[in-house]
Motif scaffolding. Sequence first.
Motif, PDB file in Angstrom:
ATOM      1  N   TYR A 428      38.078  43.081  39.000  1.00 48.91           N
ATOM      2  CA  TYR A 428      38.148  41.886  39.836  1.00 48.91           C
ATOM      3  C   TYR A 428      37.276  40.842  39.506  1.00 48.91           C
ATOM      4  N   ASP A 429      36.831  41.195  38.030  1.00 49.69           N
ATOM      5  CA  ASP A 429      36.120  39.749  37.367  1.00 49.69           C
ATOM      6  C   ASP A 429      37.064  38.341  36.809  1.00 49.69           C
ATOM      7  N   VAL A 430      37.172  37.817  38.097  1.00 48.37           N
ATOM      8  CA  VAL A 430      38.130  36.778  37.724  1.00 48.37           C
ATOM      9  C   VAL A 430      37.668  35.193  37.597  1.00 48.37           C
ATOM     10  N   LEU A 431      36.062  35.069  36.923  1.00 44.52           N
ATOM     11  CA  LEU A 431      35.236  33.940  36.432  1.00 44.52           C
ATOM     12  C   LEU A 431      35.453  34.618  35.201  1.00 44.52           C
ATOM     13  N   ARG A 432      35.919  35.651  34.603  1.00 45.09           N
ATOM     14  CA  ARG A 432      36.781  35.725  32.876  1.00 45.09           C
ATOM     15  C   ARG A 432      37.503  35.502  32.013  1.00 45.09           C
ATOM     16  N   ASP A 433      38.386  35.579  33.485  1.00 46.39           N
ATOM     17  CA  ASP A 433      40.281  34.748  33.480  1.00 46.39           C
ATOM     18  C   ASP A 433      40.048  33.425  33.062  1.00 46.39           C
ATOM     19  N   SER A 434      40.363  32.994  32.269  1.00 44.15           N
ATOM     20  CA  SER A 434      41.116  31.539  31.469  1.00 44.15           C
ATOM     21  C   SER A 434      41.881  30.932  32.608  1.00 44.15           C
ATOM     22  N   ALA A 435      43.136  31.946  32.925  1.00 41.51           N
ATOM     23  CA  ALA A 435      43.803  32.044  34.050  1.00 41.51           C
ATOM     24  C   ALA A 435      43.273  30.840  35.544  1.00 41.51           C
ATOM     25  N   THR A 436      42.448  31.157  35.382  1.00 40.67           N
ATOM     26  CA  THR A 436      41.273  31.336  37.060  1.00 40.67           C
ATOM     27  C   THR A 436      40.744  29.458  37.034  1.00 40.67           C
ATOM     28  N   TYR A 437      40.639  28.907  36.177  1.00 41.04           N
ATOM     29  CA  TYR A 437      40.134  27.987  35.518  1.00 41.04           C
ATOM     30  C   TYR A 437      41.012  26.914  36.129  1.00 41.04           C
TER      31      TYR A 437
END
Length: 634
Positions: A428-437
């Motif tokens: 769940y390392d969402v900080l590395r997912d571009s869609a998060t930002y």
Amino acid sequence: MVELERCATTATAYARRAAHTRTRAPSSSLIGLDRMSCADVSSSFCSISHDVRLRILRGTQAAVASLEPHAPPSLQTLPDSVLSRILEHLPLNARLALSQSSRRLREFALGTPHLWASMRLPSSAPAWTMAETETSHPRAPTAWTAIISLLRRSEPLAASVDIFLDVAAPYDALYQVITHALQRSRELRLEAFARLTGIVQRWDDHGRYTSHLVEAQSPIDEPQWKQLSSFLCMPAPSLKFLQLRIYNHSGARHYTRTLEPDTLAGEYHELRLCVLVGICLPYVGCKAFWHLTLFDYQPTPAVLGTYDVARMLAQMPQLEVLGLTLDSFNGPYDGTPHTTHRSLIKVALSMHFACAEEILGSISFFQSVGIKELCADLFGYHFQPLPYDIWTTLPAQFSTPDVIEMYLELAIARTGTSSVLFPTQPPYDVLRDSATYERLESLTVCEMHWPENTTLPRAPMLRRLHVIILPACSAQRYRDLQGIFVSLPSTPWDCPLLEEVEFTYLRAASHECILSRRSFQCTCHSTEGTIAFADLARAIRGHFCFSADRLRCVALSGIASIVDADLGAGLAAVLELTEEVTVVEEPFASARRLKAFFTERTASHYAPSQIFERSIREDVDEEWNALRPVHPSG
């Protein structure tokens, strides 16, 4: 009048001499002084009237009282209003002890009902152990009589009562306690269990292998539950909040404990908030729950379907907040059954072992009901990992949030009125997912979450970044990373609209430090936050790339001191990057609130609706733990 003035002057002089002699002269001098002074004034008394004599005597008494040495401070002499405020802040056992220390305090305590209107009580002796070397260990008496007595002391006020209830107790005792609690309570928290005795063998602190007799919890069997549920059918005219919990360990999850339809005599009266854990609703519902506005439900077994939820909502037409804790949520999820609820506003859904299809189906179902705010808790049951594809398959309102807050293992993502709780560990390392930002405007992270030697995806909408700094020993417990002030990425993070950067130092609690032991206290509990402006300027310049010439604000909280060798040069370096610098000693309220919610979420008495409502939260979870018998462990 001349004679009256002369007598009054003589009496006043006598009083002063007597008071002076009491403090300085031995008792033999006192006797001589009293005789001499009485002889001097006796002739004057014979020549004046009776009324004048009384006035002189009263004046003499007042003069002596005003010259007496002041009595030492005492609870006995305090005004009632002050004494009441003192007793309100004492724990229950201290209030009980004080009410038995003197007649005046006992009369005051028994005559002040609000002192006894809030109590947490075990139904019998707390957990106790007896070493093999000890010949005897007297068991504390049961507290049944004390509970009823305290409830009577609170009359005519309705009480707030928390009882940890041993259902293996005698029938009459159970009946009396539950009946009085229902009749006298405005808030009732009842946790029921059956007592189990076992022997545990372990090494003690002195290196000796000893055997201990330990009392622990055991699930309630069917006859015990029938007896308890029948007692719960008594009327509760003043009850506004009810919380019922049944202890069920993992091996007893298939047990079903169902309430009676006429629970609380089938009369809703003032009941508006209810929490049920380990207990199931009857198929026809409970009439007493008709006017509920908040309902938090964790049945055993923790399996519901869309038809079950639709029927439950129909039986609670005034419900506004619903919390569900489930292992599984069965379909169909395609809008069948068709149901709407005119008053339901908020739903908090906690899914423990459900698959991705069930989680997505439950979200879709509750959105079709017409609620305005939805929280999906994917944190898992006791940190159990959830399916790895959950985050990528969530609706856009969850996977592209406006706000993300991360603290230790917990993360909260919010989009408008919808939010999702999820663990911070991989995958769940969402900080590395571009869609998060894509739409992210505010990000709060602990320093340990900051990627090491890696540039984060572009954040085109990010305006606020809040970094929480923890003591090194606390952060090491979760992830061994160097942090934002040590490791610099090869390319700064592209966040063109960034305006505010905040750093908060949070002192660790005792349970958060991996080094704390019974015989060792880590310095992280007493270490104050320190920072250097030069390091701060280097971290901002090396980590962030923003379009404006300078940031609008850089704020530091929880910082006790600035440790630059050259304070002026360090401050100048920061002011080159920002228009304003703020340093405060207390941590920001947002950081304290996030830490407090993490503590609540990991507590044993957490209920999903707590994310919306403060009214059902336990003030201190450790207070319940102090009443609960321990589990036998080797």
